[in-house]
Design an enzyme around this catalytic site. Structure first.
Site, PDB file in Angstrom:
ATOM      1  N   LYS A  47       0.859  -1.191   0.000  1.00  0.00           N
ATOM      2  CA  LYS A  47       0.000   0.000   0.000  1.00  0.00           C
ATOM      3  C   LYS A  47       0.889   1.233   0.000  1.00  0.00           C
ATOM      4  CE  LYS A  47      -3.429   2.882   0.674  1.00  0.00           C
ATOM      5  NZ  LYS A  47      -4.232   3.276  -0.500  1.00  0.00           N
ATOM      6  N   ASN A  71     -13.058   4.476  -5.409  1.00  0.00           N
ATOM      7  CA  ASN A  71     -12.550   4.513  -4.036  1.00  0.00           C
ATOM      8  C   ASN A  71     -12.058   5.888  -3.663  1.00  0.00           C
ATOM      9  OD1 ASN A  71      -9.404   4.713  -3.447  1.00  0.00           O
ATOM     10  ND2 ASN A  71      -9.660   3.780  -5.473  1.00  0.00           N
ATOM     11  N   ASN A 119       4.308   6.921  -5.640  1.00  0.00           N
ATOM     12  CA  ASN A 119       2.954   7.165  -6.143  1.00  0.00           C
ATOM     13  C   ASN A 119       2.746   8.668  -6.285  1.00  0.00           C
ATOM     14  OD1 ASN A 119       0.261   7.381  -6.643  1.00  0.00           O
ATOM     15  ND2 ASN A 119      -0.416   6.177  -4.886  1.00  0.00           N
ATOM     16  N   CYS A 122      -1.996   9.736  -6.712  1.00  0.00           N
ATOM     17  CA  CYS A 122      -3.162   9.398  -5.889  1.00  0.00           C
ATOM     18  C   CYS A 122      -4.297  10.377  -6.162  1.00  0.00           C
ATOM     19  CB  CYS A 122      -2.817   9.409  -4.412  1.00  0.00           C
ATOM     20  SG  CYS A 122      -4.314   9.108  -3.436  1.00  0.00           S
ATOM     21  N   LYS A 155       4.464   5.534 -10.188  1.00  0.00           N
ATOM     22  CA  LYS A 155       3.075   5.193 -10.524  1.00  0.00           C
ATOM     23  C   LYS A 155       2.430   6.445 -11.090  1.00  0.00           C
ATOM     24  CE  LYS A 155      -0.735   2.499 -10.111  1.00  0.00           C
ATOM     25  NZ  LYS A 155      -1.033   1.422  -9.190  1.00  0.00           N
ATOM     26  N   VAL A 183      -1.680   2.511 -15.314  1.00  0.00           N
ATOM     27  CA  VAL A 183      -2.081   3.775 -14.768  1.00  0.00           C
ATOM     28  C   VAL A 183      -2.714   3.575 -13.396  1.00  0.00           C
ATOM     29  CG1 VAL A 183      -2.561   4.862 -17.015  1.00  0.00           C
ATOM     30  CG2 VAL A 183      -4.395   3.590 -15.880  1.00  0.00           C
ATOM     31  N   ASN A 184      -2.716   4.659 -12.621  1.00  0.00           N
ATOM     32  CA  ASN A 184      -3.515   4.702 -11.390  1.00  0.00           C
ATOM     33  C   ASN A 184      -4.981   4.915 -11.784  1.00  0.00           C
ATOM     34  OD1 ASN A 184      -4.332   5.073  -8.651  1.00  0.00           O
ATOM     35  ND2 ASN A 184      -2.421   6.130  -8.182  1.00  0.00           N
ATOM     36  N   GLY A 238      -7.875  -2.268 -15.111  1.00  0.00           N
ATOM     37  CA  GLY A 238      -8.976  -3.027 -15.701  1.00  0.00           C
ATOM     38  C   GLY A 238      -8.656  -4.442 -16.123  1.00  0.00           C
TER      39      GLY A 238
END
Ligand code: RRO
Length: 274
Positions: A47, A71, A119, A122, A155, A183-184, A238
């Site tokens: 995470k 989310n 990351n 986000c 990311k 991708v994020n 996906g």
């Protein structure tokens, strides 16, 4: 042979297969990470963590359905020292959420682990997304590689504008990045239930969109970056089955990450995919 060797600056990661979890999915607690170790995934990504443990946004904060997820977890995590203390019998990458640049540099100075996914995408931090700001990203990476000899992956958010994507690719090529992951989730999505109510609580119901809906954008981003950057690319977005994985490989991905479908089916998903 399904093996892949990710070449770092001074060490390599050897993946027995090319399928990893996406950061954020089944990788926050020690139990979840152990589940991944015991599954058929080829490697583990933690995470995205912050300097301190953080409980994240109020529940419900994740919505999952067959073709789309939403989310706004808000970077709930156990703090970077927790993720740095863990060891696994397969390749392990620690994801750091770049929320505060100075704290990110502090973490990078302290952390012992060698492979880091930064990351910069986000969708739920209520701050500008660094991956959408090329000048700030360039400054950040210039500073980072002056002080850091670790193996750094990025990311990335999904890009919808070609000139921005090309600018980001040029910046990526200036630095010794170990990989990029495209991708994020797509930021700023809203899903309503049959009564027109929000399906998640934080942020007025608005958050990052994942699942099958975003695969066309993930594929196109991998294809475009593959023509522009020198480093390997991890495809994400996906993926539900082997065909989706083959599609990502066909446009240039070296490895793939599974997000929404892992959240729905749990780590046994890797038995079907590898
Ligand atoms: O924690 C989150 O809300 C979150 C993160 Br850090 C991210 O990178 N992507 C996402 O969909 N959610």
């Amino acid at each position: 042979m399904n093996q892949f060797i990710l070449q770092g600056r001074n060490s390599n990661l050897i993946f027995k297969n090319k399928i990893l979890n996406a950061s954020g999915c089944w990788c926050t607690t020690k139990k979840e990470l152990k589940d991944l170790e015991n599954s058929n995934c080829g490697g583990i990504v933690s995470k995205s963590c912050l300097f301190e443990k953080y409980e994240g946004n109020p529940q419900p904060r994740i919505y999952l359905s067959e073709n789309v997820s939403l989310n706004s977890v808000g970077l709930a995590n156990e703090g970077f020292k927790f993720y740095d203390s863990l060891k696994f019998s397969k390749p392990y990458i620690i994801s750091i959420g770049v929320k505060d640049i100075e704290l990110t540099f502090q973490m990078l100075k302290i952390i012992k682990h060698d492979f880091i996914e930064l990351n910069i995408s986000c969708p739920n931090i209520n701050k500008p997304i660094l991956g959408y700001d090329p000048d700030s990203l360039d400054d950040f990476l210039e500073r980072l590689f002056l002080i850091c000899d670790k193996n750094i992956g990025l990311k990335l958010p999904p890009y919808f504008d070609n000139s921005l994507l090309e600018k980001i690719a040029n910046i990526i090529n200036k630095y010794p990045l170990t990989y990029i992951c495209c991708v994020n989730g797509i930021p700023n999505g809203l899903i309503l239930d049959k009564n027109f109510n929000n399906v998640i609580k934080p942020n007025d119901g608005i958050g990052g969109i994942g699942g099958s809906y975003i695969k066309p954008f993930g594929l196109a981003n991998v294809k475009k970056f593959n023509r522009l950057v020198k480093c390997p690319i991890i495809g994400c977005g996906g993926i539900k089955n082997k065909k989706d994985i083959e599609e990502y490989f066909s446009v240039g991905a070296s490895l793939v990450q599974i997000g929404t479908e892992l959240m729905i089916k749990g780590p046994k998903i890797f038995d079907e995919l590898f």
